[in-house]
Design an enzyme around this catalytic site. Structure first.
Site, PDB file in Angstrom:
ATOM      1  N   SER A 108      38.963  39.490  46.766  1.00 25.31           N
ATOM      2  CA  SER A 108      39.751  38.681  47.685  1.00 25.31           C
ATOM      3  C   SER A 108      40.243  39.570  48.815  1.00 25.31           C
ATOM      4  CB  SER A 108      40.945  38.073  46.956  1.00 25.31           C
ATOM      5  OG  SER A 108      41.850  37.484  47.868  1.00 25.31           O
ATOM      6  N   SER A 109      40.419  38.986  49.974  1.00 26.97           N
ATOM      7  CA  SER A 109      40.933  39.766  51.107  1.00 26.97           C
ATOM      8  C   SER A 109      42.371  40.216  50.883  1.00 26.97           C
ATOM      9  CB  SER A 109      40.841  38.953  52.397  1.00 26.97           C
ATOM     10  OG  SER A 109      41.587  37.758  52.280  1.00 26.97           O
ATOM     11  N   CYS A 110      43.063  39.602  49.917  1.00 26.16           N
ATOM     12  CA  CYS A 110      44.460  39.987  49.665  1.00 26.16           C
ATOM     13  C   CYS A 110      44.574  41.344  48.982  1.00 26.16           C
ATOM     14  CB  CYS A 110      45.180  38.924  48.848  1.00 26.16           C
ATOM     15  SG  CYS A 110      44.668  38.853  47.119  1.00 26.16           S
ATOM     16  N   TYR A 137      47.803  39.042  41.632  1.00 27.98           N
ATOM     17  CA  TYR A 137      46.401  38.631  41.793  1.00 27.98           C
ATOM     18  C   TYR A 137      45.604  39.745  42.473  1.00 27.98           C
ATOM     19  CZ  TYR A 137      42.426  35.798  43.395  1.00 27.98           C
ATOM     20  OH  TYR A 137      41.169  35.299  43.643  1.00 27.98           O
ATOM     21  N   LYS A 141      42.316  41.908  41.127  1.00 33.31           N
ATOM     22  CA  LYS A 141      41.048  41.970  41.855  1.00 33.31           C
ATOM     23  C   LYS A 141      40.670  43.411  42.220  1.00 33.31           C
ATOM     24  CE  LYS A 141      39.746  37.705  41.889  1.00 33.31           C
ATOM     25  NZ  LYS A 141      38.467  37.326  41.248  1.00 33.31           N
ATOM     26  N   HIS A 180      45.314  26.979  48.744  1.00 29.10           N
ATOM     27  CA  HIS A 180      45.258  28.060  49.734  1.00 29.10           C
ATOM     28  C   HIS A 180      45.558  27.520  51.133  1.00 29.10           C
ATOM     29  CE1 HIS A 180      42.853  30.244  46.573  1.00 29.10           C
ATOM     30  NE2 HIS A 180      43.706  31.175  46.968  1.00 29.10           N
TER      31      HIS A 180
END
Length: 203
Positions: A108-110, A137, A141, A180
């Protein structure tokens, strides 16, 4: 991959997983393995190992995960960290143990720092603080991505990680407070239009 290669898609009922299955079928891949949660709990190591030992997939796509927007992440930090970490570690480890040719893990970009310069570059990873609302999260990841990296270094596997950014589409979650950003905005704009509202409130 060959057209008859045995391919396992984890999380096939979700937005990304179902899109992967559709694209594989569109390109002529038919030997696709899927399992619903009722038959395979990816957080259970024993079940995942038994599945890989019996099915022996050659290629694995892993977009499976517990996902949600700002509210969902903030309210269930422990759940998001535990479930995502268990799923990804079980899948990646079982793929390695059973000599899968390639794994594609979706991150994920987070995972990038909250204040990372834009546009984000790969080298910004772990260079600053994460966004607190989805830190759990993101940490899960990051762990999955790093596990793939370490298996490649230690054992010569070909396990790759992909970081999608702001996905939306069929089978997405459009729930008003737990989705989202993009699906939440799509729903707000749609409801504003059908109800004749002149403004939309977002976070």
């Amino acid at each position: 991959m060959n057209k008859d290669s045995k391919i396992y898609v984890a999380g096939h009922t979700g937005m990304v997983g179902s899109a992967i299955v559709r694209e594989l079928k569109r390109k002529g891949y038919e030997n696709i393995i899927t399992r619903p949660h009722s038959e395979l709990d990816l957080t259970r190591q024993d079940q995942v190992e038994k599945f890989f030992e019996s099915e022996k997939p050659e290629y694995v796509f892993d977009p499976a995960g517990k996902v949600g927007g700002i509210a969902a992440n903030s309210e269930a930090l422990a759940d998001f960290m535990y479930e995502n970490m268990m799923m990804e570690m079980n899948i990646i480890h079982a793929a390695w143990k059973n000599n899968c040719k390639k794994v594609e893990f979706l991150g994920s970009s987070c995972i990038y720092p909250r204040m990372a310069p834009q546009p984000i570059k790969e080298e910004y990873l772990l260079s600053g603080y994460l966004e607190k609302t989805n830190e759990a999260y993101a940490l899960a990841k990051i762990s999955g991505m790093k596990y793939c990296e370490y298996l490649n270094k230690q054992y010569g596997t070909d396990f790759i990680s992909v970081m999608p950014c702001n996905l939306y589409g069929p089978n997405d979650n459009y729930e008003p407070t737990r989705s989202h950003v993009l699906p939440a905005l799509i729903r707000r704009f749609h409801e504003a239009k059908i109800n004749g509202l002149s403004s939309v409130t977002w976070w």
